[in-house]
Design a protein around this motif. Structure first.
Motif, mmCIF file in Angstrom:
data_model
loop_
_atom_site.group_PDB
_atom_site.id
_atom_site.type_symbol
_atom_site.label_atom_id
_atom_site.label_comp_id
_atom_site.label_asym_id
_atom_site.label_seq_id
_atom_site.Cartn_x
_atom_site.Cartn_y
_atom_site.Cartn_z
ATOM 1 N N ARG A 1 0.885 -1.159 0.000
ATOM 2 C CA ARG A 1 0.000 0.000 0.000
ATOM 3 C C ARG A 1 0.923 1.210 0.000
ATOM 4 O O ARG A 1 1.777 1.341 0.878
ATOM 5 C CB ARG A 1 -0.895 -0.013 1.245
ATOM 6 N N VAL A 2 0.782 2.068 -0.982
ATOM 7 C CA VAL A 2 1.684 3.207 -1.129
ATOM 8 C C VAL A 2 1.172 4.360 -0.271
ATOM 9 O O VAL A 2 0.014 4.755 -0.381
ATOM 10 C CB VAL A 2 1.783 3.644 -2.606
ATOM 11 N N GLU A 3 2.069 4.852 0.575
ATOM 12 C CA GLU A 3 1.771 6.040 1.365
ATOM 13 C C GLU A 3 2.767 7.124 1.012
ATOM 14 O O GLU A 3 3.715 6.892 0.260
ATOM 15 C CB GLU A 3 1.822 5.713 2.859
ATOM 16 N N ARG A 4 2.585 8.290 1.583
ATOM 17 C CA ARG A 4 3.426 9.429 1.240
ATOM 18 C C ARG A 4 4.885 9.217 1.617
ATOM 19 O O ARG A 4 5.789 9.617 0.912
ATOM 20 C CB ARG A 4 2.889 10.665 1.925
ATOM 21 N N ARG A 5 5.152 8.542 2.712
ATOM 22 C CA ARG A 5 6.526 8.381 3.196
ATOM 23 C C ARG A 5 7.062 6.957 3.129
ATOM 24 O O ARG A 5 8.233 6.738 3.430
ATOM 25 C CB ARG A 5 6.618 8.865 4.636
ATOM 26 N N ALA A 6 6.229 6.004 2.786
ATOM 27 C CA ALA A 6 6.706 4.616 2.821
ATOM 28 C C ALA A 6 5.829 3.709 1.964
ATOM 29 O O ALA A 6 4.692 4.043 1.640
ATOM 30 C CB ALA A 6 6.717 4.104 4.253
ATOM 31 N N LEU A 7 6.402 2.565 1.663
ATOM 32 C CA LEU A 7 5.643 1.448 1.114
ATOM 33 C C LEU A 7 5.224 0.608 2.310
ATOM 34 O O LEU A 7 6.073 0.167 3.082
ATOM 35 C CB LEU A 7 6.508 0.615 0.174
ATOM 36 N N VAL A 8 3.937 0.399 2.481
ATOM 37 C CA VAL A 8 3.435 -0.303 3.658
ATOM 38 C C VAL A 8 2.969 -1.688 3.233
ATOM 39 O O VAL A 8 2.271 -1.851 2.233
ATOM 40 C CB VAL A 8 2.279 0.483 4.314
ATOM 41 N N PHE A 9 3.354 -2.679 4.020
ATOM 42 C CA PHE A 9 2.979 -4.069 3.771
ATOM 43 C C PHE A 9 2.240 -4.587 4.997
ATOM 44 O O PHE A 9 2.828 -5.251 5.852
ATOM 45 C CB PHE A 9 4.219 -4.910 3.486
ATOM 46 N N PRO A 10 0.956 -4.301 5.116
ATOM 47 C CA PRO A 10 0.221 -4.681 6.325
ATOM 48 C C PRO A 10 0.117 -6.198 6.490
ATOM 49 O O PRO A 10 -0.216 -6.915 5.560
ATOM 50 C CB PRO A 10 -1.156 -4.042 6.139
ATOM 51 N N GLY A 11 0.455 -6.658 7.669
ATOM 52 C CA GLY A 11 0.329 -8.066 8.003
ATOM 53 C C GLY A 11 1.388 -8.978 7.408
ATOM 54 O O GLY A 11 1.248 -10.197 7.472
ATOM 55 N N ARG A 12 2.425 -8.445 6.841
ATOM 56 C CA ARG A 12 3.475 -9.268 6.220
ATOM 57 C C ARG A 12 4.682 -9.372 7.133
ATOM 58 O O ARG A 12 4.942 -8.519 7.977
ATOM 59 C CB ARG A 12 3.902 -8.682 4.878
ATOM 60 N N ASP A 13 5.454 -10.419 6.936
ATOM 61 C CA ASP A 13 6.680 -10.639 7.690
ATOM 62 C C ASP A 13 7.720 -9.599 7.271
ATOM 63 O O ASP A 13 8.003 -9.460 6.079
ATOM 64 C CB ASP A 13 7.190 -12.054 7.403
ATOM 65 N N PRO A 14 8.300 -8.853 8.220
ATOM 66 C CA PRO A 14 9.286 -7.824 7.854
ATOM 67 C C PRO A 14 10.511 -8.385 7.138
ATOM 68 O O PRO A 14 11.050 -7.730 6.239
ATOM 69 C CB PRO A 14 9.685 -7.209 9.194
ATOM 70 N N ARG A 15 10.942 -9.587 7.486
ATOM 71 C CA ARG A 15 12.121 -10.161 6.827
ATOM 72 C C ARG A 15 11.826 -10.523 5.379
ATOM 73 O O ARG A 15 12.647 -10.285 4.491
ATOM 74 C CB ARG A 15 12.619 -11.367 7.609
ATOM 75 N N LEU A 16 10.653 -11.067 5.127
ATOM 76 C CA LEU A 16 10.261 -11.383 3.755
ATOM 77 C C LEU A 16 10.066 -10.095 2.950
ATOM 78 O O LEU A 16 10.490 -10.009 1.794
ATOM 79 C CB LEU A 16 8.978 -12.210 3.748
ATOM 80 N N THR A 17 9.463 -9.106 3.572
ATOM 81 C CA THR A 17 9.275 -7.815 2.916
ATOM 82 C C THR A 17 10.614 -7.187 2.564
ATOM 83 O O THR A 17 10.796 -6.661 1.460
ATOM 84 C CB THR A 17 8.457 -6.883 3.823
ATOM 85 N N ALA A 18 11.564 -7.244 3.488
ATOM 86 C CA ALA A 18 12.892 -6.685 3.231
ATOM 87 C C ALA A 18 13.579 -7.431 2.092
ATOM 88 O O ALA A 18 14.237 -6.811 1.250
ATOM 89 C CB ALA A 18 13.743 -6.745 4.493
ATOM 90 N N LEU A 19 13.424 -8.743 2.044
ATOM 91 C CA LEU A 19 14.036 -9.529 0.970
ATOM 92 C C LEU A 19 13.477 -9.121 -0.392
ATOM 93 O O LEU A 19 14.226 -8.841 -1.324
ATOM 94 C CB LEU A 19 13.810 -11.025 1.215
#
Length: 189
Positions: A84-102
């Motif tokens: 989900r695109v926001e003004r300051r970040a790409l937001v991944f609600p409910g996702r694992d931060p490590r997978l998102t970072a990868l």
């Protein structure tokens, strides 16, 4: 890479990168990530199938030599589907931060290589294609940097500043590696 101890060490970098991404996908238990990874394999195998013979095993094996390309294609499917695109970040609600970072780091690597290679005399693309161990090592470092940025946020967010910095930094790093580290590696193998 030749069959020398140095060549095996370089091949080990690629194998460890592949095992890490498989472990991260399995550990996250994210069905959409696994589906994107499987679909990316099929796309990459079809793109690499340019052999004139009717039966060739090379398209089936080459994605294992270029796991970062395989992961980059998967990231190009997974990130738009889950963000989900926001003004300051790409937001991944409910996702694992490590997978998102990868996935975010590998998408940044590919956007940077594709976008900046023409201005850097195609050197990042040359390292990307000709030196899988170097690209895998830089891709893993990008994953760690993106994970640091995501863990500083309260929820699973990839700040635009860190993601854009990776898009610019990674091709520059690949271009720098091409000029001073590639000759050393050629002597090493």
């Amino acid at each position: 890479m030749t069959a020398t101890p140095g060549g095996f060490l370089l091949l080990l970098i690629v194998v460890l990168f592949f095992l890490h991404l498989c472990w991260r996908l399995t550990r996250s238990r994210d069905g959409s990530a696994i589906a994107c990874f499987a679909a990316a394999y099929m796309v990459l195998a079809l793109l690499l199938d340019r052999h004139p013979e009717p039966v060739s095993i090379a398209p089936l094996l080459l994605p294992f030599l270029y796991p970062y390309a395989w992961l980059g294609l998967a990231a190009s499917m997974w990130v738009p589907a889950n963000m989900r695109v926001e003004r300051r970040a790409l937001v991944f609600p409910g996702r694992d931060p490590r997978l998102t970072a990868l996935f975010c780091s590998q998408l940044a690597l590919h956007v940077g290589v594709i976008g900046l290679s023409p201005w850097l005399e195609w050197r990042p693309l040359a390292v990307y294609v000709l030196a899988p161990p170097l690209t895998a090592a830089i891709g893993y470092a990008a994953y760690r940097m993106q994970l640091l940025a995501i863990r500083r946020t309260q929820d699973c967010r990839a700040p635009w500043a860190s993601w854009a910095a990776l898009c610019l930094l990674l091709p520059l790093l690949l271009a720098g590696v091409e000029s001073w580290l590639m000759p050393l590696l050629l002597n090493f193998t």
